[in-house]
Design a protein around this motif. Structure first.
Motif, PDB file in Angstrom:
ATOM      1  N   ILE A 188       2.838  17.774 -11.308  1.00  0.00           N
ATOM      2  CA  ILE A 188       3.497  16.822 -10.416  1.00  0.00           C
ATOM      3  C   ILE A 188       3.450  17.308  -8.967  1.00  0.00           C
ATOM      4  CG2 ILE A 188       5.763  15.889  -9.816  1.00  0.00           C
ATOM      5  CD1 ILE A 188       6.248  15.380 -12.707  1.00  0.00           C
ATOM      6  N   LEU A 189       3.692  18.584  -8.760  1.00  0.00           N
ATOM      7  CA  LEU A 189       3.674  19.104  -7.385  1.00  0.00           C
ATOM      8  C   LEU A 189       2.283  19.014  -6.764  1.00  0.00           C
ATOM      9  CD1 LEU A 189       6.038  22.192  -7.551  1.00  0.00           C
ATOM     10  CD2 LEU A 189       6.428  20.018  -6.380  1.00  0.00           C
ATOM     11  N   GLN A 190       1.249  19.186  -7.572  1.00  0.00           N
ATOM     12  CA  GLN A 190      -0.109  19.105  -7.026  1.00  0.00           C
ATOM     13  C   GLN A 190      -0.516  17.671  -6.705  1.00  0.00           C
ATOM     14  OE1 GLN A 190      -2.602  21.105  -9.850  1.00  0.00           O
ATOM     15  NE2 GLN A 190      -2.183  23.123  -8.969  1.00  0.00           N
ATOM     16  N   THR A 191       0.038  16.717  -7.413  1.00  0.00           N
ATOM     17  CA  THR A 191      -0.315  15.322  -7.139  1.00  0.00           C
ATOM     18  C   THR A 191       0.579  14.690  -6.070  1.00  0.00           C
ATOM     19  OG1 THR A 191       1.089  14.613  -8.977  1.00  0.00           O
ATOM     20  CG2 THR A 191      -1.248  14.929  -9.441  1.00  0.00           C
ATOM     21  N   TRP A 192       1.636  15.355  -5.676  1.00  0.00           N
ATOM     22  CA  TRP A 192       2.535  14.835  -4.651  1.00  0.00           C
ATOM     23  C   TRP A 192       1.915  15.043  -3.271  1.00  0.00           C
ATOM     24  CZ3 TRP A 192       6.277  11.615  -5.433  1.00  0.00           C
ATOM     25  CH2 TRP A 192       7.242  11.381  -4.450  1.00  0.00           C
ATOM     26  N   VAL A 193       2.233  14.182  -2.360  1.00  0.00           N
ATOM     27  CA  VAL A 193       1.707  14.248  -1.002  1.00  0.00           C
ATOM     28  C   VAL A 193       2.164  15.557  -0.355  1.00  0.00           C
ATOM     29  CG1 VAL A 193       1.609  13.059   1.207  1.00  0.00           C
ATOM     30  CG2 VAL A 193       1.879  11.740  -0.880  1.00  0.00           C
ATOM     31  N   THR A 194       1.261  16.232   0.387  1.00  0.00           N
ATOM     32  CA  THR A 194       1.551  17.572   0.885  1.00  0.00           C
ATOM     33  C   THR A 194       2.660  17.615   1.921  1.00  0.00           C
ATOM     34  OG1 THR A 194      -0.222  17.336   2.502  1.00  0.00           O
ATOM     35  CG2 THR A 194      -0.730  18.466   0.439  1.00  0.00           C
ATOM     36  N   PHE A 195       2.769  16.641   2.778  1.00  0.00           N
ATOM     37  CA  PHE A 195       3.803  16.724   3.814  1.00  0.00           C
ATOM     38  C   PHE A 195       5.189  16.401   3.256  1.00  0.00           C
ATOM     39  CE2 PHE A 195       2.194  12.401   4.074  1.00  0.00           C
ATOM     40  CZ  PHE A 195       3.337  11.632   4.146  1.00  0.00           C
ATOM     41  N   LEU A 196       5.280  15.906   1.984  1.00  0.00           N
ATOM     42  CA  LEU A 196       6.580  15.653   1.368  1.00  0.00           C
ATOM     43  C   LEU A 196       7.003  16.774   0.405  1.00  0.00           C
ATOM     44  CD1 LEU A 196       6.354  11.841   0.568  1.00  0.00           C
ATOM     45  CD2 LEU A 196       7.633  12.955   2.402  1.00  0.00           C
ATOM     46  N   ARG A 197       6.296  17.876   0.390  1.00  0.00           N
ATOM     47  CA  ARG A 197       6.625  18.983  -0.514  1.00  0.00           C
ATOM     48  C   ARG A 197       7.675  19.907   0.092  1.00  0.00           C
ATOM     49  NH1 ARG A 197       0.609  20.782  -2.653  1.00  0.00           N
ATOM     50  NH2 ARG A 197       0.009  18.721  -3.373  1.00  0.00           N
ATOM     51  N   THR A 198       8.778  19.354   0.420  1.00  0.00           N
ATOM     52  CA  THR A 198       9.898  20.143   0.938  1.00  0.00           C
ATOM     53  C   THR A 198      10.687  20.707  -0.243  1.00  0.00           C
ATOM     54  OG1 THR A 198      11.361  18.230   0.989  1.00  0.00           O
ATOM     55  CG2 THR A 198      10.034  18.660   2.970  1.00  0.00           C
ATOM     56  N   LEU A 212      13.729  20.267  -1.078  1.00  0.00           N
ATOM     57  CA  LEU A 212      14.571  19.250  -1.694  1.00  0.00           C
ATOM     58  C   LEU A 212      13.754  18.376  -2.646  1.00  0.00           C
ATOM     59  CD1 LEU A 212      17.360  17.885  -1.780  1.00  0.00           C
ATOM     60  CD2 LEU A 212      16.540  16.371   0.031  1.00  0.00           C
ATOM     61  N   PHE A 213      12.595  17.900  -2.180  1.00  0.00           N
ATOM     62  CA  PHE A 213      11.736  17.101  -3.047  1.00  0.00           C
ATOM     63  C   PHE A 213      11.151  17.922  -4.186  1.00  0.00           C
ATOM     64  CE2 PHE A 213      11.300  13.995   0.529  1.00  0.00           C
ATOM     65  CZ  PHE A 213      11.740  12.902  -0.176  1.00  0.00           C
ATOM     66  N   SER A 214      10.857  19.181  -3.943  1.00  0.00           N
ATOM     67  CA  SER A 214      10.309  20.037  -4.994  1.00  0.00           C
ATOM     68  C   SER A 214      11.313  20.239  -6.123  1.00  0.00           C
ATOM     69  CB  SER A 214       9.904  21.393  -4.421  1.00  0.00           C
ATOM     70  OG  SER A 214       8.884  21.244  -3.481  1.00  0.00           O
ATOM     71  N   SER A 215      12.580  20.425  -5.785  1.00  0.00           N
ATOM     72  CA  SER A 215      13.589  20.571  -6.835  1.00  0.00           C
ATOM     73  C   SER A 215      13.774  19.263  -7.601  1.00  0.00           C
ATOM     74  CB  SER A 215      14.906  21.049  -6.247  1.00  0.00           C
ATOM     75  OG  SER A 215      15.410  20.102  -5.338  1.00  0.00           O
ATOM     76  N   PHE A 216      13.703  18.133  -6.895  1.00  0.00           N
ATOM     77  CA  PHE A 216      13.792  16.834  -7.565  1.00  0.00           C
ATOM     78  C   PHE A 216      12.592  16.611  -8.487  1.00  0.00           C
ATOM     79  CE2 PHE A 216      12.792  12.243  -7.498  1.00  0.00           C
ATOM     80  CZ  PHE A 216      13.904  11.799  -8.200  1.00  0.00           C
ATOM     81  N   LEU A 217      11.418  16.973  -8.024  1.00  0.00           N
ATOM     82  CA  LEU A 217      10.221  16.808  -8.847  1.00  0.00           C
ATOM     83  C   LEU A 217      10.217  17.751 -10.052  1.00  0.00           C
ATOM     84  CD1 LEU A 217       7.502  16.319  -6.112  1.00  0.00           C
ATOM     85  CD2 LEU A 217       8.549  14.600  -7.569  1.00  0.00           C
ATOM     86  N   SER A 218      10.776  18.940  -9.885  1.00  0.00           N
ATOM     87  CA  SER A 218      10.852  19.841 -11.032  1.00  0.00           C
ATOM     88  C   SER A 218      11.829  19.301 -12.077  1.00  0.00           C
ATOM     89  CB  SER A 218      11.254  21.244 -10.598  1.00  0.00           C
ATOM     90  OG  SER A 218      12.568  21.246 -10.108  1.00  0.00           O
ATOM     91  N   LEU A 219      12.853  18.582 -11.648  1.00  0.00           N
ATOM     92  CA  LEU A 219      13.771  17.931 -12.570  1.00  0.00           C
ATOM     93  C   LEU A 219      13.053  16.836 -13.357  1.00  0.00           C
ATOM     94  CD1 LEU A 219      16.736  17.691 -13.487  1.00  0.00           C
ATOM     95  CD2 LEU A 219      17.033  15.997 -11.692  1.00  0.00           C
ATOM     96  N   ILE A 220      12.225  16.077 -12.685  1.00  0.00           N
ATOM     97  CA  ILE A 220      11.440  15.042 -13.356  1.00  0.00           C
ATOM     98  C   ILE A 220      10.418  15.670 -14.297  1.00  0.00           C
ATOM     99  CG2 ILE A 220       9.760  13.193 -12.966  1.00  0.00           C
ATOM    100  CD1 ILE A 220      11.210  12.581 -10.383  1.00  0.00           C
ATOM    101  N   SER A 221       9.869  16.788 -13.900  1.00  0.00           N
ATOM    102  CA  SER A 221       8.825  17.411 -14.724  1.00  0.00           C
ATOM    103  C   SER A 221       9.377  17.980 -16.023  1.00  0.00           C
ATOM    104  CB  SER A 221       8.120  18.510 -13.932  1.00  0.00           C
ATOM    105  OG  SER A 221       8.992  19.601 -13.702  1.00  0.00           O
ATOM    106  N   ASP A 222      10.676  18.205 -16.119  1.00  0.00           N
ATOM    107  CA  ASP A 222      11.254  18.676 -17.373  1.00  0.00           C
ATOM    108  C   ASP A 222      11.036  17.663 -18.497  1.00  0.00           C
ATOM    109  OD1 ASP A 222      12.072  21.027 -16.278  1.00  0.00           O
ATOM    110  OD2 ASP A 222      14.161  20.390 -15.940  1.00  0.00           O
ATOM    111  N   GLU A 223      11.127  16.389 -18.183  1.00  0.00           N
ATOM    112  CA  GLU A 223      10.888  15.353 -19.186  1.00  0.00           C
ATOM    113  C   GLU A 223       9.438  15.389 -19.661  1.00  0.00           C
ATOM    114  OE1 GLU A 223      13.139  13.417 -20.590  1.00  0.00           O
ATOM    115  OE2 GLU A 223      14.667  14.416 -19.387  1.00  0.00           O
TER     116      GLU A 223
END
Length: 155
Positions: free
Chosen positions: A11-21, A23-34
């Protein structure tokens, strides 16, 4: 392999690079648990299916899958069915006297023609799992084979 998926990195690799803050990284890691949980259930199901495909009705493989599933001490045994010749006792009307002497009486399952093809000997501490053992044997055995489960307290 393609099925070993790390959801967080994917998920982090497919996310846009300038939005990889952070805060967004922790939110995306929460989504990636599923996604990771879904991948784990897929891998578990895949392993079970491969196990079902690899094993068949051969005695050695049936004994292996029973011991792997229920008893790590390898005490479950499969023995051939005891097939004895039936001994006939004649009635008075048949006029064929027969001296019985010392005779061992066998059950109907132990004589030829109506017996079992193999016997599964399980230890005494697995007697509560007879339903599960029967279901596993029914899944792997040939359709024409008959069997009996015997609880042996001495094993």
């Amino acid at each position: 392999m393609w099925y070993k998926l790390n959801g967080q990195i994917q998920i982090l690799q497919t996310w846009v690079t300038f939005l990889r803050t952070p805060l967004f990284s922790s939110f995306l890691s929460l989504i990636s648990d599923e996604i990771s949980d879904l991948n784990l259930s897929f891998l578990t199901n895949r392993k079970q299916n491969i196990t079902k495909i690899v094993h068949n009705s051969q005695v050695c493989k049936l004994r292996k899958i029973l011991n792997d599933t229920f008893d790590y001490e390898r005490r479950i045994q499969i023995v051939d069915g005891v097939l004895k010749k039936p001994k006939y006792i004649y009635t008075n009307a048949e006029q064929k006297p027969k001296y019985l002497g010392e005779m061992v009486l066998y059950t109907q399952e132990e004589t030829e023609g109506s017996g079992v093809d193999f016997t599964v000997m399980i230890p005494g501490d697995l007697k509560n799992y007879q339903v599960e053992i029967k279901a596993l044997i029914d899944f792997y055995k040939l359709a024409s084979k008959r069997y009996k489960i015997v609880v042996n307290e001495n094993i």
